[in-house]
Design a protein around this motif. Structure first.
Motif: not given
Lengths: 686, 179
Positions: A38-63
């Motif tokens: 149970n070390w605090p740095w072990i990743p924990r699952l996030q609980y809750g409703e699962e949804l998806t949202f449209p978004a943009l990636c502009k991190l490279g040269s394109d979008a």
């Protein structure tokens, strides 16, 4: 009866025996074993409703569009968006790491003002008042740099600069500008796109289309679909890369000479029996290429055998729906003439504004009246401007505003660019991250991250059709950041410069309306796509015909082939922490990056595997280690762009060296654009 | 000799009994801390008076995995403003809804993250086979938190899963629960 020694031992023995019949020992052991996990740095699952949202990636040269999955309202991962025309369900290495950057240790968490050699925290009200005051003081002596060619925030920023009376609105280098200038040389007007999906033969002259060039996710999907259709992909370039690895064939070609190869192929095609005498400009063009670029000369310059050049020309003529795509390996640095060379080949094959060919897209509608339009901004050359400021040939701006870009790190002539920024009176960075530009800025007004703001994108360079995307915020800002578009409008109002809009949402709505798109549907995830391509009246190379500049070989220096690998970042983003595991031991060892040489070149230089070397050009120096790789042309060194950061976080800082330091640019006389795709360097033991 | 025998047996018995009593009665009191839910949620009011079903608030994901405790989004439809005279409802509205803060409900059966549990696969069972029968409680039961492991006292242990799987003929392969 006293408790003597014997009685005490008996009591303890009874206690121990009794404890064996209780849960004390067994339960404790069990719980301790759980506790150890149970070390605090072990990743924990996030609980809750699962949804998806449209978004943009502009991190490279394109979008391009992605879908962000949230659990309990918190973004957890980004996936390709099958409903977006530039994703089709695909995603690039930066997009895949995009959610984690929300919580990057490099995030700027609140507005900051330079205080000696460090920063002090200030409020948004103070920051806005300060910037408004600087705008009033600077008058028309302001300039802006944007790294976002597709979004409307650039329009707002450029509008602010334009309203102040300045025309100094600049983009970071890319290939949109030379492509637009190349099209203009041929008599066209618009944004250049490539209909890769519908071509049946794709000749990639330098374009690392599946690794870093253009709409990488869409390119990958088009390539994937092409396998069943028998479409041939041929990659031409100085080194094997992600594109050549899967293409049907790789044609090794000297760095930056792909446009020369294009003219050599054009000479062969022009010499075929087809009657093209009625085509505008054909006669002089054919005469020029056949005179200036005979096969043996092209073979010598490019390193591609004459028979291969002829074969490529024949394949293109026979293909039916061929497409030629010209680019620099690093996605920047070609001049307009060089891009026009590749474009001429498409014209010769009658592939302009044809299905599966080069498509000319209309420019984005201009809604912020005072802003410079895209065509004008592409003609403004940032590298030349900053070099001129550094050399004293141009006045340094009293106020320089930087949005979505990192010019203090990712420009050719880097030393001059940094010197010019030092000379600027006051530098403001609208960055979500503590990048090199933010670190040297006087004021940081942290932009909300991609998933925390309303954003839009009109037809990123390379798009095969006009398209427009609008995305709503997925999550409220994690830190005390604000969207740059809204901040700029507030500041403009405080500086009494009326841009015609009160909120950034109004700007985006106006753009959607101008395109005939439905804003409300778009924020729900519907992308706008058009099939309207403005008619073009093109002539083969109408500007003075001239030979392309090729750096002369001197027997001592090597051609530099800078490459982009999106997994290690881009001109905007340093190595995402999520991606560090993807960097191979033969790409970076400790803090040393590797450059690639073939064995013959290494032997000539007296170098062997893992040797530490110094790479030097007229622009600057870099340090690296040598990796021997036979997928590199002779006398060529392949070096990765995107490393050697001096700011950011522990995942990027001081990892490798900054290859942008080696990129020395010169100015193309006809277009005024900087070109730096054919830099020569010396490589010596460090 | 008799005296000597009693000075050995009696202390042994005293130690034995004392240890057993402390082990069964005292040890749990030391091991578990007692907590109450941040807000007293009256299930009876909602289930009996409002005829709400468990699924109205305790939804699962499409794959049947645990979707977490209900959030304010579930509650604000009715409780954007105070509806009744329950002081806990007033506190909920003031401290959580109006401040856009989620209640940190205590989950009695929350499993470790390395356990995948699909409610759909267990839908034939009554909820109360594993969960406390809170539908008939106006005050949620006390939450006992294991001071060592940090888990709820009511968290199901692996042997309980295995026993039930064995009895019902379901597979006990590792990957059934540990994906």
């Amino acid at each position: 009866m006293g408790l003597d020694r014997r009685s005490f031992i008996s009591l303890v023995a009874g206690g121990v025996a009794g404890s064996l019949f209780t849960p004390v020992i067994w339960k404790t052991l069990d719980d301790v074993s759980i506790w150890t996990q149970n070390w605090p740095w072990i990743p924990r699952l996030q609980y809750g409703e699962e949804l998806t949202f449209p978004a943009l990636c502009k991190l490279g040269s394109d979008a391009y569009g992605v879908k962000v999955k949230t659990v309990g309202g918190r973004p957890v991962t980004a996936e390709g968006n099958p409903d977006h025309p530039l994703s089709l369900g695909g995603i690039c290495p930066l997009g895949a790491a995009s959610v984690h950057l929300l919580y990057s240790p490099s995030r700027v968490k609140n507005p900051k003002l330079k205080d000696g050699s460090s920063f002090k925290d200030i409020t948004w009200a103070e920051a806005e008042e300060l910037l408004a005051g600087k705008i009033r003081e600077a008058g028309s002596n302001v300039a802006m740099i944007s790294g976002d060619e597709t979004g409307s925030v650039t329009d707002v920023l450029s509008g602010l600069v334009g309203k102040a009376g300045s025309d100094k609105s600049f983009f970071m280098p890319g290939e949109s500008a030379p492509a637009a200038a190349a099209l203009a040389m041929l008599g066209g007007d618009g944004q250049v796109g490539y209909d890769i999906e519908n071509a049946n033969y794709v000749l990639l002259l330098g374009a690392d289309a599946l690794g870093s060039w253009g709409n990488v996710a869409r390119n990958g999907k088009a390539f994937s679909a092409s396998r069943e259709k028998g479409v041939k992909f041929v990659y031409v370039g100085p080194a094997q890369n992600g594109t050549s690895a899967v293409a049907d064939s790789w044609v090794p070609c000297n760095t930056g000479t792909e446009p020369v190869l294009a003219l050599g192929i054009a000479a062969v095609i022009a010499g075929t029996s087809r009657d093209r005498s009625s085509w505008p400009g054909f006669a002089s063009f054919a005469k020029f290429v056949q005179t200036a670029y005979p096969l043996d000369k092209v073979a010598e310059i490019t390193g591609v055998k004459a028979a291969v050049i002829t074969g490529l020309a024949q394949e293109l003529v026979r293909a039916g729906r061929p497409l030629v795509l010209t680019a620099a390996e690093a996605g920047q640095g070609l001049g307009a003439f060089e891009l026009a060379a590749g474009m001429s080949l498409n014209m010769l094959l009658q592939r302009v504004n044809a299905v599966g060919g080069v498509r000319i897209l209309p420019w984005a509608p201009k809604v912020v009246e005072a802003a410079a339009d895209r065509k004008t901004m592409f003609a403004n050359d940032l590298v030349a401007y900053l070099s001129s400021v550094a050399d004293g040939g141009a006045e340094a701006p009293a106020l320089l505003m930087v949005y979505g870009a990192n010019p203090a790190y990712a420009l050719p002539n880097l030393t001059k660019a940094q010197a010019a920024m030092d000379k600027a009176g006051f530098v403001v960075s609208f960055s979500s991250f503590m990048d090199e530009t933010a670190a040297m800025a006087d004021l940081i007004m942290p932009d909300s991250y991609a998933f925390e703001r309303l954003d839009d994108a009109y037809s990123p360079y390379g798009s095969g059709q006009p398209n427009y995307t609008v995305v709503a915020p997925v999550i409220k800002p994690v830190f005390d950041t604000r969207p740059a578009g809204d901040v700029l409008l507030v500041v403009a109002a405080k500086a009494e410069l009326d841009l015609g809009f009160e909120s950034f949402e109004d700007v985006v709505k106006a753009k959607a309306e101008a395109l005939g798109a439905d804003f409300d549907e778009m924020v729900e995830g519907a992308a706008w796509v058009s099939e309207e391509f403005p008619a073009q009246d093109l002539a083969l190379w109408t500007t003075p015909l001239q030979e392309l500049a090729v750096a002369a070989k001197d027997g001592k220096s090597l051609a530099l082939a800078p490459v982009q690998r999106l997994k290690i970042g881009s001109a905007k983003i340093a190595i995402p922490p999520f991606n560090t595991n993807a960097i191979r031991f033969d790409e970076m060892l400790g803090n040393d990056m590797y450059v690639l040489l073939n064995a013959a070149t290494a032997k000539n230089l007296g170098l062997k595997k893992d040797d530490a070397v110094k790479i030097a050009s007229s622009g600057g120096e870099c340090k690296a280690r040598v990796r021997i790789f036979e997928g590199v042309m002779n006398d060529t060194v392949v070096a990765p762009l995107g490393l050697g950061h001096t700011a950011w976080d522990a995942f990027s800082r001081d990892k490798g060296d900054n290859v942008y330091k080696l990129l020395a640019a010169d100015t193309e006389a006809e277009s005024g654009l900087s070109r730096f795709a054919t830099v020569r360097v010396t490589v010596s033991k460090a | 000799m008799a005296k000597c025998k009693s000075c050995v047996v009696l202390p042994f018995l005293v130690g034995l009994v004392a240890s057993i009593v402390l082990g069964w009665w005292g040890f749990p009191k030391v091991l578990y801390s007692q907590k109450t839910q941040p807000i007293r949620f009256d299930h009876v009011v909602h289930v009996e008076d409002q005829a709400m079903a468990c699924e109205d608030c305790h939804a699962f994901r499409d794959d049947g995995s645990y979707a977490g405790m209900p959030t304010n989004a579930n509650c604000v439809g009715c409780h954007e403003d105070v509806q009744g005279e329950d002081p806990d409802e007033a506190r909920y509205v003031a401290e959580y809804v109006q401040q856009e803060k989620e209640v940190e409900w205590l989950g009695y059966q929350k499993q470790p993250d390395n356990v995948y549990f699909s409610h759909i696969a267990h839908k034939e069972l009554d909820c109360t086979s594993c969960h406390p029968d809170v539908a008939n409680m106006s005050t949620p039961p006390v939450y006992y938190e294991n001071r060592l492991s940090g888990y709820s006292k009511d968290t199901m242990k692996m042997w309980q899963c295995e026993e039930c799987h064995a009895q019902s003929g379901a597979s006990n392969a590792c990957f059934v629960c540990h994906k």
